[in-house]
Design a protein around this motif. Structure first.
Motif, short mmCIF file in Angstrom:
data_model
loop_
_atom_site.label_atom_id
_atom_site.label_comp_id
_atom_site.label_asym_id
_atom_site.label_seq_id
_atom_site.Cartn_x
_atom_site.Cartn_y
_atom_site.Cartn_z
N ASP A 188 0.84 -1.19 0.00
CA ASP A 188 0.00 0.00 0.00
C ASP A 188 0.89 1.25 0.00
O ASP A 188 1.57 1.53 0.99
CB ASP A 188 -0.90 -0.01 1.24
CG ASP A 188 -1.91 1.13 1.25
OD1 ASP A 188 -1.71 2.10 0.50
OD2 ASP A 188 -2.88 1.06 2.02
N PRO A 189 0.90 2.02 -1.09
CA PRO A 189 1.78 3.20 -1.14
C PRO A 189 1.47 4.23 -0.07
O PRO A 189 2.37 4.96 0.37
CB PRO A 189 1.54 3.77 -2.55
CG PRO A 189 0.25 3.17 -3.02
CD PRO A 189 0.13 1.84 -2.34
N THR A 190 0.21 4.30 0.39
CA THR A 190 -0.11 5.28 1.44
C THR A 190 0.54 4.89 2.77
O THR A 190 0.93 5.75 3.55
CB THR A 190 -1.63 5.41 1.62
OG1 THR A 190 -2.19 4.15 2.00
CG2 THR A 190 -2.29 5.89 0.33
N ALA A 191 0.65 3.58 3.03
CA ALA A 191 1.31 3.13 4.26
C ALA A 191 2.79 3.46 4.21
O ALA A 191 3.38 3.90 5.21
CB ALA A 191 1.11 1.62 4.43
N LEU A 212 4.17 5.90 2.48
CA LEU A 212 4.30 7.35 2.58
C LEU A 212 4.21 7.80 4.03
O LEU A 212 5.00 8.63 4.50
CB LEU A 212 3.21 8.03 1.74
CG LEU A 212 3.27 9.55 1.64
CD1 LEU A 212 4.57 9.99 0.98
CD2 LEU A 212 2.08 10.07 0.84
N ARG A 213 3.24 7.25 4.78
CA ARG A 213 3.12 7.60 6.21
C ARG A 213 4.36 7.17 6.98
O ARG A 213 4.81 7.84 7.90
CB ARG A 213 1.88 6.95 6.81
CG ARG A 213 0.56 7.60 6.46
CD ARG A 213 -0.56 7.06 7.33
NE ARG A 213 -0.70 5.61 7.18
CZ ARG A 213 -1.56 5.04 6.34
NH1 ARG A 213 -2.34 5.77 5.58
NH2 ARG A 213 -1.63 3.72 6.27
N GLU A 234 8.35 -0.52 -0.70
CA GLU A 234 7.03 -0.65 -1.30
C GLU A 234 7.01 -1.88 -2.20
O GLU A 234 7.80 -1.99 -3.15
CB GLU A 234 6.67 0.59 -2.12
CG GLU A 234 5.26 0.54 -2.68
CD GLU A 234 4.86 1.79 -3.43
OE1 GLU A 234 3.96 1.71 -4.28
OE2 GLU A 234 5.45 2.87 -3.16
N GLN A 294 -7.23 0.83 6.28
CA GLN A 294 -7.78 0.69 4.94
C GLN A 294 -9.30 0.64 4.98
O GLN A 294 -9.98 1.21 4.13
CB GLN A 294 -7.21 -0.57 4.28
CG GLN A 294 -5.74 -0.44 3.93
CD GLN A 294 -5.10 -1.76 3.56
OE1 GLN A 294 -5.48 -2.82 4.05
NE2 GLN A 294 -4.11 -1.71 2.68
N GLN A 301 -10.99 4.10 5.27
CA GLN A 301 -10.92 5.02 4.14
C GLN A 301 -11.97 4.62 3.12
O GLN A 301 -11.80 3.68 2.36
CB GLN A 301 -9.52 4.98 3.51
CG GLN A 301 -8.42 5.47 4.45
CD GLN A 301 -7.03 5.24 3.88
OE1 GLN A 301 -6.77 4.24 3.22
NE2 GLN A 301 -6.14 6.18 4.14
N ARG A 322 -11.21 3.77 -0.51
CA ARG A 322 -10.51 2.53 -0.87
C ARG A 322 -11.49 1.41 -1.24
O ARG A 322 -11.10 0.41 -1.83
CB ARG A 322 -9.61 2.07 0.28
CG ARG A 322 -8.57 3.07 0.74
CD ARG A 322 -7.59 3.41 -0.36
NE ARG A 322 -6.81 2.27 -0.77
CZ ARG A 322 -5.70 1.85 -0.15
NH1 ARG A 322 -5.26 2.49 0.92
NH2 ARG A 322 -5.04 0.81 -0.60
N SER A 373 -2.83 -2.20 -3.41
CA SER A 373 -1.75 -1.45 -4.05
C SER A 373 -2.27 -0.32 -4.92
O SER A 373 -1.50 0.54 -5.35
CB SER A 373 -0.90 -2.39 -4.92
OG SER A 373 -1.68 -2.88 -6.01
N GLY A 374 -3.58 -0.33 -5.22
CA GLY A 374 -4.14 0.66 -6.12
C GLY A 374 -3.90 0.33 -7.58
O GLY A 374 -4.26 1.11 -8.47
#
Length: 338
Positions: A59-62, A64-65, A81, A112, A115, A118, A133-134
């Motif tokens: 998960d790119p948001t994880a 990034l955080r 990632e 997740q 949100q 998602r 992963s989007g």
């Protein structure tokens, strides 16, 4: 997680003390957190010893955080990632041939679920997505384009839904009028088929949403590949700890470890004797650990958690055989999960 609709629950690492107890982080060690999420296990490992953690998340948001955490640990934390099923390749690409421990917290995270955009939860309206992963085909792609038989099989196997055929039939009928693209649209269709009694503890769409999420993300195949990757990376004495929340996941972990600790006999008495293979793991505990009642009262997510752990022997890794783990061949969709 079996309850695909649980939302608004802060992410608390489940069975954290137990994981540290079996993992036993040591100074100078290198550990892989294959499911970084909010970083709960990673922080605990880094705080318990002067060691390093390679933290993986698809998960790119994880990721990034998590970047904000890296400076806190003076180079001891490396974020990656990618899919934990690819951990052997990802870790070796960083120059590490072996590691001292691997921890996996399997399933979708509460973050997740919370949100709406998602598309994991039916408690809030959002796009019917569910991709961790989007990338790749979404849940909307699946419900709008797979045929009725394929949908029914996915919902029956991955969701363990007894009325899978009826749910699939209703989905196909609804999409004939207009394509489905919202979570609440799908939840309402399923609810009409399943019905809901006042005593029911879970929403009638829970199992269908779980099935689609597992399919879209190839979660069971990912788990099997991750276990095999951990086996390849762990040196003798290295430890594996896996927390699973659903019987489908836990069954794979149980079978994997039974096969590799020598506890699994022949699957069929009519099959010829296979060449005896030296166990690649030794048991730490024969049975899975469960969360304490005190933890369950503090964190409802711990209710269904099971922790299984084992220690690597010096034997060669055993090639991965998906059929021995009970994984069935599933529909392949637009290059996605299979």
């Amino acid at each position: 997680m079996s309850d695909a609709g649980q939302t608004n629950s802060p992410h608390v690492p489940v069975m954290l003390a137990d994981v540290l107890d079996v993992l036993k982080p040591r100074d100078g060690g290198i550990y892989v957190d294959g499911t970084f999420g909010a970083g709960g296990y990673t922080r605990a490992i880094l705080g318990s010893a002067d060691c390093a953690v390679l933290a993986i998340d698809r998960d790119p948001t994880a990721i990034l955080r998590g970047r904000a955490l890296e400076p806190e640990y003076g180079g001891r934390l490396t974020l990656i990632e990618g899919c934990f099923g690819d951990m052997e390749r990802l870790v070796r690409a960083l120059g590490h041939e072996t590691v001292d421990g691997v921890v996996l917290d399997v399933g979708v995270s509460s973050m997740q679920l919370d949100q709406a955009e998602r598309g994991f939860s039916f408690q809030q309206d959002g796009p019917l997505d569910m991709r961790m992963s989007g990338e790749g085909p979404s849940a909307a792609d699946a419900v709008n384009h797979l045929d009725e038989g394929e949908l029914a099989r996915i919902i029956a196997v991955y969701g363990e839904e007894k009325r899978a055929r009826a749910v699939a039939r209703a989905i196909v009928k609804a999409r004939e009028e207009t394509e489905l693209h919202r979570t609440l649209e799908l939840a309402e269709i399923v609810a009409r088929v399943i019905g809901r009694r006042p005593q029911d503890k879970i929403h009638p769409a829970t199992r269908t949403f779980q099935a689609l999420r597992i399919f879209v993300n190839d979660e069971l195949g990912e788990l099997a590949r991750g276990l095999s990757g951990a086996e390849a990376l762990l040196h003798e004495g290295g430890r594996l700890a896996v927390v699973a929340f659903h019987s489908l996941e836990d069954r794979i972990v149980k079978r994997f470890l039974a096969e590799r600790t020598g506890r699994a006999g022949r699957a069929n008495r009519y099959m010829p004797e296979s060449k005896e293979v030296e166990p690649s793991f030794r048991e730490i505990e024969h049975k899975a650990r469960k969360a304490s009642q005190a933890e369950i009262e503090m964190n409802a997510r711990a209710r269904s958690a099971k922790l299984r752990a084992a220690e690597r022997t010096g034997a060669a890794a055993i090639p991965l055989d998906l059929s021995s783990l009970g994984l069935r061949s599933m529909p392949s969709f637009l290059g996605g999960a299979a």
